[in-house]
Design a protein around this motif. Structure first.
Motif, PDB file in Angstrom:
ATOM      1  N   ALA A 195       0.827  -1.205   0.000  1.00  0.00           N
ATOM      2  CA  ALA A 195       0.000   0.000   0.000  1.00  0.00           C
ATOM      3  C   ALA A 195       0.862   1.256   0.000  1.00  0.00           C
ATOM      4  O   ALA A 195       1.819   1.375   0.774  1.00  0.00           O
ATOM      5  N   ALA A 196       0.511   2.196  -0.854  1.00  0.00           N
ATOM      6  CA  ALA A 196       1.115   3.523  -0.825  1.00  0.00           C
ATOM      7  C   ALA A 196       0.424   4.365   0.238  1.00  0.00           C
ATOM      8  O   ALA A 196      -0.783   4.223   0.465  1.00  0.00           O
ATOM      9  N   VAL A 197       1.175   5.233   0.889  1.00  0.00           N
ATOM     10  CA  VAL A 197       0.598   6.148   1.869  1.00  0.00           C
ATOM     11  C   VAL A 197       1.195   7.537   1.654  1.00  0.00           C
ATOM     12  O   VAL A 197       2.213   7.688   0.979  1.00  0.00           O
ATOM     13  N   ALA A 198       0.551   8.539   2.243  1.00  0.00           N
ATOM     14  CA  ALA A 198       1.009   9.928   2.159  1.00  0.00           C
ATOM     15  C   ALA A 198       1.478  10.363   3.540  1.00  0.00           C
ATOM     16  O   ALA A 198       0.667  10.810   4.361  1.00  0.00           O
ATOM     17  N   PRO A 199       2.759  10.236   3.854  1.00  0.00           N
ATOM     18  CA  PRO A 199       3.231  10.575   5.208  1.00  0.00           C
ATOM     19  C   PRO A 199       3.055  12.037   5.576  1.00  0.00           C
ATOM     20  O   PRO A 199       3.141  12.370   6.766  1.00  0.00           O
ATOM     21  N   GLN A 200       2.802  12.917   4.590  1.00  0.00           N
ATOM     22  CA  GLN A 200       2.568  14.325   4.923  1.00  0.00           C
ATOM     23  C   GLN A 200       1.341  14.499   5.817  1.00  0.00           C
ATOM     24  O   GLN A 200       1.170  15.545   6.438  1.00  0.00           O
ATOM     25  N   ASP A 201       0.514  13.460   5.914  1.00  0.00           N
ATOM     26  CA  ASP A 201      -0.566  13.392   6.901  1.00  0.00           C
ATOM     27  C   ASP A 201      -0.394  12.068   7.637  1.00  0.00           C
ATOM     28  O   ASP A 201      -0.961  11.054   7.242  1.00  0.00           O
ATOM     29  N   PRO A 202       0.418  12.039   8.701  1.00  0.00           N
ATOM     30  CA  PRO A 202       0.756  10.756   9.330  1.00  0.00           C
ATOM     31  C   PRO A 202      -0.442   9.953   9.803  1.00  0.00           C
ATOM     32  O   PRO A 202      -0.464   8.721   9.655  1.00  0.00           O
ATOM     33  N   ALA A 203      -1.443  10.617  10.373  1.00  0.00           N
ATOM     34  CA  ALA A 203      -2.613   9.879  10.851  1.00  0.00           C
ATOM     35  C   ALA A 203      -3.361   9.234   9.695  1.00  0.00           C
ATOM     36  O   ALA A 203      -3.780   8.068   9.771  1.00  0.00           O
ATOM     37  N   ALA A 204      -3.551   9.989   8.613  1.00  0.00           N
ATOM     38  CA  ALA A 204      -4.225   9.439   7.443  1.00  0.00           C
ATOM     39  C   ALA A 204      -3.394   8.328   6.810  1.00  0.00           C
ATOM     40  O   ALA A 204      -3.943   7.338   6.305  1.00  0.00           O
ATOM     41  N   ALA A 205      -2.066   8.476   6.834  1.00  0.00           N
ATOM     42  CA  ALA A 205      -1.200   7.442   6.281  1.00  0.00           C
ATOM     43  C   ALA A 205      -1.356   6.144   7.060  1.00  0.00           C
ATOM     44  O   ALA A 205      -1.419   5.050   6.473  1.00  0.00           O
ATOM     45  N   LEU A 248      11.480   9.718   8.204  1.00  0.00           N
ATOM     46  CA  LEU A 248      10.626   8.995   9.148  1.00  0.00           C
ATOM     47  C   LEU A 248      11.234   8.881  10.541  1.00  0.00           C
ATOM     48  O   LEU A 248      10.583   8.382  11.457  1.00  0.00           O
ATOM     49  N   SER A 249      12.455   9.329  10.713  1.00  0.00           N
ATOM     50  CA  SER A 249      13.047   9.397  12.052  1.00  0.00           C
ATOM     51  C   SER A 249      12.363  10.442  12.917  1.00  0.00           C
ATOM     52  O   SER A 249      12.487  10.418  14.151  1.00  0.00           O
ATOM     53  N   ASP A 250      11.633  11.361  12.324  1.00  0.00           N
ATOM     54  CA  ASP A 250      10.879  12.377  13.062  1.00  0.00           C
ATOM     55  C   ASP A 250       9.674  11.714  13.731  1.00  0.00           C
ATOM     56  O   ASP A 250       8.858  11.085  13.050  1.00  0.00           O
ATOM     57  N   PRO A 251       9.541  11.827  15.058  1.00  0.00           N
ATOM     58  CA  PRO A 251       8.416  11.158  15.744  1.00  0.00           C
ATOM     59  C   PRO A 251       7.042  11.528  15.210  1.00  0.00           C
ATOM     60  O   PRO A 251       6.085  10.769  15.441  1.00  0.00           O
ATOM     61  N   GLU A 252       6.925  12.643  14.505  1.00  0.00           N
ATOM     62  CA  GLU A 252       5.621  12.990  13.931  1.00  0.00           C
ATOM     63  C   GLU A 252       5.094  11.876  13.030  1.00  0.00           C
ATOM     64  O   GLU A 252       3.882  11.672  12.913  1.00  0.00           O
ATOM     65  N   PHE A 253       6.013  11.139  12.379  1.00  0.00           N
ATOM     66  CA  PHE A 253       5.618  10.096  11.433  1.00  0.00           C
ATOM     67  C   PHE A 253       5.411   8.739  12.086  1.00  0.00           C
ATOM     68  O   PHE A 253       5.015   7.783  11.412  1.00  0.00           O
ATOM     69  N   TRP A 254       5.657   8.610  13.367  1.00  0.00           N
ATOM     70  CA  TRP A 254       5.666   7.293  13.985  1.00  0.00           C
ATOM     71  C   TRP A 254       4.309   6.616  14.080  1.00  0.00           C
ATOM     72  O   TRP A 254       4.264   5.389  14.266  1.00  0.00           O
ATOM     73  N   PRO A 255       3.175   7.318  13.920  1.00  0.00           N
ATOM     74  CA  PRO A 255       1.919   6.571  13.816  1.00  0.00           C
ATOM     75  C   PRO A 255       1.918   5.553  12.672  1.00  0.00           C
ATOM     76  O   PRO A 255       1.225   4.524  12.753  1.00  0.00           O
ATOM     77  N   ILE A 256       2.689   5.820  11.629  1.00  0.00           N
ATOM     78  CA  ILE A 256       2.788   4.855  10.525  1.00  0.00           C
ATOM     79  C   ILE A 256       3.472   3.587  11.006  1.00  0.00           C
ATOM     80  O   ILE A 256       3.029   2.461  10.712  1.00  0.00           O
ATOM     81  N   PHE A 257       4.549   3.744  11.761  1.00  0.00           N
ATOM     82  CA  PHE A 257       5.249   2.579  12.305  1.00  0.00           C
ATOM     83  C   PHE A 257       4.364   1.832  13.300  1.00  0.00           C
ATOM     84  O   PHE A 257       4.379   0.597  13.341  1.00  0.00           O
ATOM     85  N   GLY A 276      16.037   5.614  17.570  1.00  0.00           N
ATOM     86  CA  GLY A 276      15.400   4.739  18.541  1.00  0.00           C
ATOM     87  C   GLY A 276      14.062   4.179  18.117  1.00  0.00           C
ATOM     88  O   GLY A 276      13.290   3.701  18.961  1.00  0.00           O
ATOM     89  N   VAL A 277      13.787   4.189  16.817  1.00  0.00           N
ATOM     90  CA  VAL A 277      12.494   3.696  16.338  1.00  0.00           C
ATOM     91  C   VAL A 277      12.284   2.240  16.721  1.00  0.00           C
ATOM     92  O   VAL A 277      11.199   1.842  17.167  1.00  0.00           O
ATOM     93  N   PHE A 278      13.323   1.412  16.585  1.00  0.00           N
ATOM     94  CA  PHE A 278      13.150  -0.014  16.871  1.00  0.00           C
ATOM     95  C   PHE A 278      13.106  -0.302  18.371  1.00  0.00           C
ATOM     96  O   PHE A 278      12.641  -1.373  18.772  1.00  0.00           O
ATOM     97  N   ASP A 279      13.571   0.623  19.184  1.00  0.00           N
ATOM     98  CA  ASP A 279      13.364   0.477  20.623  1.00  0.00           C
ATOM     99  C   ASP A 279      11.906   0.761  20.975  1.00  0.00           C
ATOM    100  O   ASP A 279      11.330   0.103  21.845  1.00  0.00           O
TER     101      ASP A 279
END
Length: 359
Positions: A131-141, A168-177, A229-232
């Motif tokens: 699936a493609a996602v748009a990380p510019q909106d992390p929640a929607a992604a 994606l190292s920016d915590p703003e994007f971590w809802p995707i992870f 620290g994403v994998f932590d």
């Protein structure tokens, strides 16, 4: 299809099926969106250098690639048959939807996934997708990743590099992870055009694309994720990168040594201690593919330092389409089980594919 006995064939007679795990596609809507972006006076130079080339150039290579990107049917399957590829894992080509405004990016990711899912339904024995996602909106992604997996039957997500210069190292994007870990699906990080603040020295030498710049930026992206620290935070998260790990496997000794030294020195506010070493994260949370790296020394080295269960075959169609590269993998001097892992069973396990065993 050739009758030459050296030509690879589908069907698994060699003891394994060939699953290609980084095979690009595009849609007419995506090309239209790229063309509109190219009309702007403030177009990002990295975007222009990549998407602009395939949107505007009339040279033979970009025209052929564009035609193949748009085909999710007969021509692609014929090319797979001619190269002995049994199944293609399809992912949206770079630069994807990440250069668009937030609303358009979210909408185009959804419509693209609908079209991909339709192609997979029409050819269930040949295509699977991410699936493609748009990380510019992390929640929607995150929600689109959930929809893609739970409703459309896709097998993970693809993110084409940085998003307008942000990683994606920016915590703003971590809802995707978080969504990927909850769903137990991998995220494939694919290269894209270089961000504006690092483009010039690469572009002026013609080194900004697949020859070098793509690997530099994608390797940087993965390293930023690891050292942030994403994998932590998400210990069950799985990330896939192509091109023999974007060179990181070859640097593991130095990366471990200098990361530890830098943390001890407290030189950077951004670099904090992590629970494990970089090489441990690479061996436990990261998988790599051989896209564009049909070279036996590199493939075998990656299997040695990361583990044979971490390395998967990819063709990188349509940017790389060479039957000789399939034969290079077929002829690797490795045992039969390791070769089957490379071509088939690793991909089945990592992406949750249900592929019939060869006869």
């Amino acid at each position: 299809m050739s009758t030459d006995p050296a030509t690879p064939r589908t069907g698994g007679a060699q003891g394994y099926l060939r699953i290609a795990t980084e095979e690009a596609f595009a849609t007419p809507d995506l090309f239209d969106a790229w063309a509109r972006t190219m009309e702007r006076t403030d177009v990002d130079p990295g975007f222009a250098g990549l998407a602009g080339f395939y949107t505007t150039s009339q040279a033979e290579r970009p025209r052929t690639i564009k035609r193949r990107l748009l085909d999710l049917g007969e021509e692609r399957i014929a090319d797979m048959d001619a190269a002995g590829i049994d199944r293609a894992l399809l992912l949206l080509t770079a630069p994807g939807v990440q250069w668009l405004d937030r609303g358009e990016g979210v909408a185009l990711a959804a419509s693209t996934n609908d079209q991909l899912a339709d192609a997979c339904r029409r050819h269930p024995d040949r295509f699977s997708g991410l699936a493609a996602v748009a990380p510019q909106d992390p929640a929607a992604a995150a929600e689109e990743l959930r929809r893609g997996v739970t409703q459309l039957g896709l097998h993970g997500g693809v993110i084409n590099g940085h998003t307008q210069g942000r990683y994606l190292s920016d915590p703003e994007f971590w809802p995707i992870f978080e969504a990927a870990e909850d769903l137990d699906v991998p995220i494939y990080i694919h290269p894209t055009g270089l961000p504006a603040n690092m483009l010039e020295p690469f572009q002026e030498a013609g080194l900004d694309g697949a020859i070098y710049g793509f690997g530099v930026d994608t390797g940087l992206h993965l390293l930023r994720i690891i050292t942030a620290g994403v994998f932590d935070r998400f210990p069950r998260l799985r990330i896939v990168v192509g091109h023999a790990g974007e060179a990181l496997p070859f640097w593991l000794f130095r990366l471990d040594h200098m990361h530890a030294a830098t943390v001890r020195a407290e030189r950077y506010e951004s670099m904090k201690p992590t629970q494990r070493t970089i090489s441990e994260y690479m061996r436990e949370n990261v998988y790599i593919t051989t896209s564009g790296m049909a070279w036996e020394p590199a493939i075998r080295f990656c299997q040695q330092v990361l583990g044979a269960d971490r390395v998967m075959y990819a063709m990188d169609y349509p940017y790389e389409y060479e039957v000789s590269e399939v034969l290079t993998h077929d002829n690797l001097d490795i045992d039969a089980e390791t070769k089957r892992m490379l071509f088939q069973t690793n991909a089945e396990r990592v992406f949750g594919l249900n592929v019939p065993a060869p006869a």
